[in-house]
Design a protein around this motif. Sequence first.
Motif, PDB file in Angstrom:
ATOM      1  N   UNK A   9     -12.047  -1.710 -10.014  1.00  0.00           N
ATOM      2  CA  UNK A   9     -13.053  -2.778  -9.990  1.00  0.00           C
ATOM      3  C   UNK A   9     -12.460  -4.051  -9.393  1.00  0.00           C
ATOM      4  N   UNK A  10     -11.253  -4.367  -9.805  1.00  0.00           N
ATOM      5  CA  UNK A  10     -10.562  -5.536  -9.272  1.00  0.00           C
ATOM      6  C   UNK A  10     -10.428  -5.421  -7.755  1.00  0.00           C
ATOM      7  N   UNK A  11     -10.071  -4.236  -7.311  1.00  0.00           N
ATOM      8  CA  UNK A  11      -9.921  -3.984  -5.889  1.00  0.00           C
ATOM      9  C   UNK A  11     -11.226  -4.199  -5.143  1.00  0.00           C
ATOM     10  N   UNK A  12     -12.312  -3.685  -5.693  1.00  0.00           N
ATOM     11  CA  UNK A  12     -13.607  -3.843  -5.017  1.00  0.00           C
ATOM     12  C   UNK A  12     -14.004  -5.316  -4.957  1.00  0.00           C
ATOM     13  N   UNK A  13     -13.751  -6.051  -6.041  1.00  0.00           N
ATOM     14  CA  UNK A  13     -14.150  -7.464  -6.085  1.00  0.00           C
ATOM     15  C   UNK A  13     -13.344  -8.340  -5.125  1.00  0.00           C
ATOM     16  N   UNK A  14     -12.156  -7.921  -4.792  1.00  0.00           N
ATOM     17  CA  UNK A  14     -11.300  -8.765  -3.945  1.00  0.00           C
ATOM     18  C   UNK A  14     -11.016  -8.119  -2.593  1.00  0.00           C
ATOM     19  N   UNK A  15     -11.676  -6.990  -2.340  1.00  0.00           N
ATOM     20  CA  UNK A  15     -11.452  -6.263  -1.102  1.00  0.00           C
ATOM     21  C   UNK A  15      -9.969  -5.928  -0.913  1.00  0.00           C
ATOM     22  N   UNK A  16      -9.435  -5.313  -1.933  1.00  0.00           N
ATOM     23  CA  UNK A  16      -8.010  -4.961  -1.937  1.00  0.00           C
ATOM     24  C   UNK A  16      -7.884  -3.495  -2.327  1.00  0.00           C
ATOM     25  N   UNK A  17      -7.035  -2.760  -1.638  1.00  0.00           N
ATOM     26  CA  UNK A  17      -6.789  -1.372  -2.009  1.00  0.00           C
ATOM     27  C   UNK A  17      -6.034  -1.326  -3.330  1.00  0.00           C
ATOM     28  N   UNK A  18      -6.339  -0.335  -4.119  1.00  0.00           N
ATOM     29  CA  UNK A  18      -5.694  -0.144  -5.416  1.00  0.00           C
ATOM     30  C   UNK A  18      -4.177  -0.121  -5.276  1.00  0.00           C
ATOM     31  N   UNK A  19      -3.693   0.567  -4.260  1.00  0.00           N
ATOM     32  CA  UNK A  19      -2.242   0.647  -4.030  1.00  0.00           C
ATOM     33  C   UNK A  19      -1.645  -0.741  -3.779  1.00  0.00           C
ATOM     34  N   UNK A  20      -2.425  -1.575  -3.134  1.00  0.00           N
ATOM     35  CA  UNK A  20      -1.954  -2.923  -2.813  1.00  0.00           C
ATOM     36  C   UNK A  20      -1.858  -3.772  -4.078  1.00  0.00           C
ATOM     37  N   UNK A  21      -2.833  -3.613  -4.960  1.00  0.00           N
ATOM     38  CA  UNK A  21      -2.787  -4.335  -6.236  1.00  0.00           C
ATOM     39  C   UNK A  21      -1.523  -3.941  -6.997  1.00  0.00           C
ATOM     40  N   UNK A  22      -1.250  -2.646  -7.058  1.00  0.00           N
ATOM     41  CA  UNK A  22      -0.038  -2.183  -7.746  1.00  0.00           C
ATOM     42  C   UNK A  22       1.209  -2.704  -7.051  1.00  0.00           C
ATOM     43  N   UNK A  23       1.153  -2.752  -5.733  1.00  0.00           N
ATOM     44  CA  UNK A  23       2.274  -3.301  -4.955  1.00  0.00           C
ATOM     45  C   UNK A  23       2.520  -4.767  -5.319  1.00  0.00           C
ATOM     46  N   UNK A  25       1.877  -6.203  -8.051  1.00  0.00           N
ATOM     47  CA  UNK A  25       2.465  -6.225  -9.394  1.00  0.00           C
ATOM     48  C   UNK A  25       3.962  -5.895  -9.308  1.00  0.00           C
ATOM     49  N   UNK A  26       4.278  -4.890  -8.529  1.00  0.00           N
ATOM     50  CA  UNK A  26       5.665  -4.433  -8.405  1.00  0.00           C
ATOM     51  C   UNK A  26       6.571  -5.544  -7.884  1.00  0.00           C
ATOM     52  N   UNK A  28       6.064  -8.670  -8.251  1.00  0.00           N
ATOM     53  CA  UNK A  28       6.018  -9.845  -9.117  1.00  0.00           C
ATOM     54  C   UNK A  28       5.026 -10.919  -8.707  1.00  0.00           C
ATOM     55  N   UNK A  29       4.067 -10.561  -7.880  1.00  0.00           N
ATOM     56  CA  UNK A  29       3.075 -11.539  -7.450  1.00  0.00           C
ATOM     57  C   UNK A  29       1.917 -11.588  -8.455  1.00  0.00           C
ATOM     58  N   UNK A  30       1.638 -10.465  -9.045  1.00  0.00           N
ATOM     59  CA  UNK A  30       0.666 -10.373 -10.139  1.00  0.00           C
ATOM     60  C   UNK A  30       1.433 -10.007 -11.405  1.00  0.00           C
ATOM     61  N   UNK A  31       1.031 -10.582 -12.572  1.00  0.00           N
ATOM     62  CA  UNK A  31       1.714 -10.201 -13.812  1.00  0.00           C
ATOM     63  C   UNK A  31       1.380  -8.762 -14.213  1.00  0.00           C
ATOM     64  N   UNK A  32       2.268  -8.147 -14.985  1.00  0.00           N
ATOM     65  CA  UNK A  32       1.943  -6.837 -15.550  1.00  0.00           C
ATOM     66  C   UNK A  32       0.790  -7.019 -16.517  1.00  0.00           C
ATOM     67  N   UNK A  33      -0.325  -6.368 -16.284  1.00  0.00           N
ATOM     68  CA  UNK A  33      -1.449  -6.512 -17.222  1.00  0.00           C
ATOM     69  C   UNK A  33      -1.231  -5.623 -18.444  1.00  0.00           C
TER      70      UNK A  33
END
Lengths: 136, 136
Positions: A9-23, A25-26, A28-33
């Motif tokens: 859902x986050x990916x769809x809302x921000x036009x971001x691939x799921x893999x990119x969101x995880x990237x 996080x990896x 350190x740009x996004x906190x570990x949820x």
Amino acid sequence: MMQTYTIGQLGRLTDTKVETVRYYERIGLLPHPPRSVGNYRVYDGAHLARLGFIRRARELGFPLDQVRELLELSGQEARSCEQVDELVQAHVTDIERRIHDLQTLRQELTQLLAQCQHGKIAECRIIEALQPRVTG
Amino acid sequence: MMQTYTIGQLGRLTDTKVETVRYYERIGLLPHPPRSVGNYRVYDGAHLARLGFIRRARELGFPLDQVRELLELSGQEARSCEQVDELVQAHVTDIERRIHDLQTLRQELTQLLAQCQHGKIAECRIIEALQPRVTG
DNA sequence: ATCCACCCTGTAGTCACTACAGGGTCAAGA
DNA sequence: TCTTGACCCTGTAGTGACTACAGGGTGGAT
């Protein structure tokens, strides 16, 4: 209740691939949820805002380490704008340099094309122009 | 006697790092040269010409697989120029698209800068503009 | 019970190099 | 003869910013 999102859902809302969101996080740009019982990532509105910020900055061509700086600065509300301004200014300068380089390139290539007589490769001016001047 | 070169000499003549020359060999862009008794690569004028061609094409912004095509074409002297022409044409179109994208970007960023009031981050228009419109 | 869309981790690929680490070779000078 | 120093060798891993699997687990609907 607080709104939550899955990674998809986050990916769809921000036009971001799921893999990119995880990237993100990896690195350190996004906190570990937090995680759900089934070990799914559970995001909230703050995550959404942060990812949105990142994606917008990326659209504007900022590299990730500058995005990191912008995120850092955006949290320090009492600080002056100066550093933000400088960062963006430097980015514009960089973009202008790249535009200039590409324009030079285009001109060179256009000149090559204009010289092409549409004959055989043996007498092709384009290929000729690629042959190096050093030949010994 | 035929002129020969070490990898370092070849690099200096074509403004190419030694590691890059070896890289081109590894990916099949340059042929494996013969070796000396001490296992050094021994290049000749043909190698020099080919590497020069590659470097010139790279300077003009062609990606390596297009350089490969150009090299292939340049050897077929009886063939018509058409494919060379198309390849270069497509490259110019690509460059023009990139120039356009960068110009759009510059304009967006310049507008952001113009809005900056040089105050505190809390009221910074730049940071604000990066905040996503989705917030829930 | 089964299906499907979704989620998980971990690894490797992209492009065009670049940068080591850890060694071998060669010519010149002391 | 020995040693210095510049050069060469292989192989691997890093760069930026993702992307693409492989091989598996989860959740909700039918």
